[in-house]
Design a protein around this motif. Structure first.
Motif, PDB file in Angstrom:
ATOM      1  N   ASP A 187      66.206  40.811  57.199  1.00  0.00           N
ATOM      2  CA  ASP A 187      66.666  41.949  56.678  1.00  0.00           C
ATOM      3  C   ASP A 187      65.474  42.917  56.674  1.00  0.00           C
TER       4      ASP A 187
ATOM      5  N   HIS B  30      63.216  35.531  53.944  1.00  0.00           N
ATOM      6  CA  HIS B  30      63.224  35.830  52.593  1.00  0.00           C
ATOM      7  C   HIS B  30      64.013  35.246  51.814  1.00  0.00           C
TER       8      HIS B  30
ATOM      9  N   HIS C 177      61.632  44.656  52.634  1.00  0.00           N
ATOM     10  CA  HIS C 177      63.041  44.376  52.089  1.00  0.00           C
ATOM     11  C   HIS C 177      63.193  43.844  50.603  1.00  0.00           C
TER      12      HIS C 177
ATOM     13  N   HIS D  99      66.786  35.677  49.568  1.00  0.00           N
ATOM     14  CA  HIS D  99      68.107  35.908  49.305  1.00  0.00           C
ATOM     15  C   HIS D  99      68.985  34.615  49.871  1.00  0.00           C
TER      16      HIS D  99
HETATM   17 ZN   LIG Z   1      68.364  40.146  52.169  1.00  0.00          ZN
END
Ligand SMILES: [Zn+2]
Length: 476
Positions: free
Chosen positions: A193, A68, A168, A70
Motif C-alpha cells: 500500500d 506491512h 503507508h 495490515h
Molecule cells: Zn495497508
C-alpha cells in the motif's frame, strides 16, 4: 519460465497474495516466494476464500516477503503456517512488532466468532472452527525475520530483494525484487500500500514519515489501486476539527471517535495534543479506550527513526503520550467502564474504526441518544457496517440487540487516509527513472482499478493491466 500468480487482492481490496515462481532452469523446480499473505475481508464470497487452500501447497512456498502489518496483507500468515509453511517471513522490525499484537488478536477474534456461531448454531459447518487460534497466531511469529530498509537479501542465486519506504503505516515498505531469468536481470516492484505524498497539509498528522521512495526503476510493477477512483479533500482539516470539538464542548457534549487502534489512533492523539497545546480547542480529558492502542503506542515510541520531524519535536517537548496529563489510556474493562461515568465534555477514541465491534459500542450506546454529543469519523466506513449507518444518519442503529436512536451530531473528516489518491500516485509515478514494460494493478475494486488504469495510460503512456484472481503472468 518465471512467472507471477495473483492469489488475492485481484478484483478486491483484501487478501493480498502474489506468488513469484523463479522458473525451472535447472529442472529442480523454481523457488516460490509469496509477496504478502493477507486475509480476505468484507463480502462473504471473498471471505470464504480464506478457507480454501491456495492453488500452491503451503509446504512448497519457500519464503514470504511482507510489506506491512495490515490484516489484509499479513492476516493469512498463521493459516499458511498451519497448512505447512516453514520458511522465513521477511519484514521490517516495526512490521514484526505490530504483527506481534495484530495476529494473536486476529486469532482471538476468529475463536470468538467460531464460539458465537456454535452458540447460535448458525454455521453450515458443525462445529464451526476458527481459521486459526490465538496460539497458532502466536506460533507463526517464530518464522519472522527482521530486514532493515534498503538492506539487500539474497534468497537464491536467481532472486534477491530489498525494502524501500512506502510511507503507508509504521514499518510499511515496498519490495524491490531482482530476478535473473534467461541470462537477464529483471527488476520487479511490489508497491504494497502506497502512503501519502510529502505534504503535511494534505496528509495531516502523519506520525510516520510521508512520501514513498522516489526514483524507482522497474521492468514490471505490481501496484495497489484502492483509491483509483477517489480523490482526498485537499483542505487542512484542523480548523474544521477545532471548530467541531469546541462547539461540542461548549454545549456540554463529548466527542466520540471510532478509530482503528493502530496508526489512526496514534495519529489522532497527536493532533488532539497539538490542538490543545496551541489553544485551538479547550483543555478537556482525552480517553483512548483500547488495550491494543496502548501496545501500539509503545511500538511507535520504540521506532523513532520512522517519525516525521513534527512528531519527533512533540515527543521531545511533551514526552510519551502514555504520560501526557489529561490523556488516559484505558487497558482493563473496569477502566473502560469508568469513562462512561465521565459527565464533563471529553474526547473518547476507541475501536473498531467501522463500529463493527469492540469497546466503541459501549460508548456509542451511551452517547448516541444525546444531541449534545458529536460522533466524528476519521476513516472510511464500508457500506453495511454500523459506522456507515451512523455516518449516514439512519434513525437508529442496533447495538447489543437494542435499537439506539441517533440523536448526536455526526461529522466526517476524509483527509486522514493513509493511501495516496490518483493525483498523488501520478506525482509519485512521474519520479520513476524508466517506463516499466508492464504494470499490473491489484488491491482495488474493479471500478477503482479501471479508472486508475485509464488515468495512467492517458497521463503517462504506461502499459497497465488489471490483475485477475489466480491469473499467471510470465516475467519475460
Ligand atoms: Zn495497508
Amino acid at each position: 519460465m518465471a512467472y507471477i500468480q495473483f492469489l488475492g487482492a485481484a478484483g478486491t481490496v483484501t487478501g493480498s497474495k502474489h506468488l513469484i515462481n523463479t522458473g525451472d532452469p535447472s529442472g529442480k523446480g523454481g523457488l516460490q516466494v509469496l509477496i504478502d499473505c493477507g486475509l480476505f475481508q468484507g463480502p462473504k464470497e471473498w471471505r470464504e476464500r480464506n478457507w480454501s487452500d491456495p492453488p500452491v501447497p503451503a509446504k512448497t512456498i519457500d519464503a514470504v516477503i511482507l510489506t506491512h502489518a495490515h490484516l489484509d496483507h499479513c492476516g493469512w500468515i498463521p493459516r499458511l503456517v498451519k497448512a505447512g509453511f516453514r520458511g522465513p517471513i521477511y519484514a521490517t522490525q516495526p512490521t514484526i512488532d505490530l504483527c506481534g499484537i495484530i495476529l494473536p488478536d486476529s486469532g482471538h477474534l476468529q475463536e470468538e466468532d467460531a464460539r458465537f456461531y456454535n452458540k447460535v448454531n448458525k454455521s453450515k459447518h458443525h462445529p464451526a472452527l476458527p481459521l486459526y487460534t490465538f496460539d497458532e497466531a502466536q506460533d507463526s511469529l517464530q518464522y519472522f525475520k527482521p530486514v532493515n530498509v534498503e538492506e539487500g537479501v539474497q534468497l537464491s542465486p536467481e532472486i534477491s530483494f530489498r525494502f524501500v519506504r512506502a510511507a503507508h503505516i509504521l514499518g510499511s515498505c515496498m519490495a524491490e525484487v531482482s530476478l535473473n531469468t534467461n541470462g537477464q536481470t529483471k527488476h520487479l516492484l511490489f508497491s504494497g500500500d502506497i502512503g501519502r505524498v510529502r505534504d503535511h497539509k494534505i496528509a495531516p498528522g502523519k506520525v510516520v514519515r510521508s512520501g514513498p521512495a522516489e526514483g524507482e526503476t522497474a521492468d514490471l510493477v505490481v501496484m495497489e489501486s484502492t483509491y483509483g477512483n477517489r480523490t482526498h479533500p485537499k483542505e487542512d482539516p484542523l480548523p474544521e476539527l477545532a471548530k467541531l470539538v469546541t462547539a461540542t464542548a461548549n454545549r456540554g457534549g463529548s466527542v466520540v471517535v471510532p478509530a482503528f487502534a493502530i496508526e489512526r489512533t496514534q495519529k489522532f492523539v497527536f493532533i488532539v495534543k497539538h490542538l490543545i497545546e496551541s489553544g485551538q480547542i479547550p483543555r478537556m480529558p482525552v480517553f483512548c479506550d483500547s488495550p491494543m492502542a496502548i501496545k501500539a503506542v509503545k511500538i511507535f515510541l520504540k521506532h523513532d527513526e520512522e517519525y516525521t520531524d513534527e512528531t519527533r519535536e512533540m515527543i521531545r517537548r511533551y514526552g510519551s503520550p502514555l504520560q501526557w496529563p489529561g490523556f488516559t489510556f484505558a487497558s482493563t474493562p473496569e477502566e473502560s467502564k469508568r469513562i462512561n461515568a465521565s459527565t464533563m465534555p471529553s474526547i473518547i477514541i476507541s475501536s473498531s474504526g467501522m463500529v463493527t465491534g469492540g469497546r466503541i459500542l459501549h460508548h456509542l450506546a451511551q452517547r448516541l441518544p444525546d444531541p449534545r454529543n458529536l460522533v466524528l469519523f476519521i476513516g472510511f466506513q464500508a457500506p453495511g457496517t454500523r459506522g456507515f449507518a451512523i455516518k449516514n444518519r439512519l434513525q437508529e442503529v442496533k447495538i447489543f440487540g437494542d435499537f439506539v436512536p441517533i440523536r448526536a451530531q455526526t461529522a466526517a473528516l476524509e483527509q486522514f487516509s493513509d493511501h495516496a489518491d490518483p493525483p498523488e500516485l501520478l506525482q509519485w509515478l512521474r519520479t520513476f527513472r524508466n517506463q516499466p514494460a508492464i504494470t499490473y494493478l491489484v488491491h482495488g475494486e474493479p471500478n477503482a482499478s479501471s479508472q486508475l488504469r485509464d488515468l495512467m495510460t492517458r497521463e503517462l503512456g504506461w502499459n497497465v493491466q488489471i490483475a485477475q484472481y489466480k491469473e499467471k503472468v510470465e516475467i519475460a
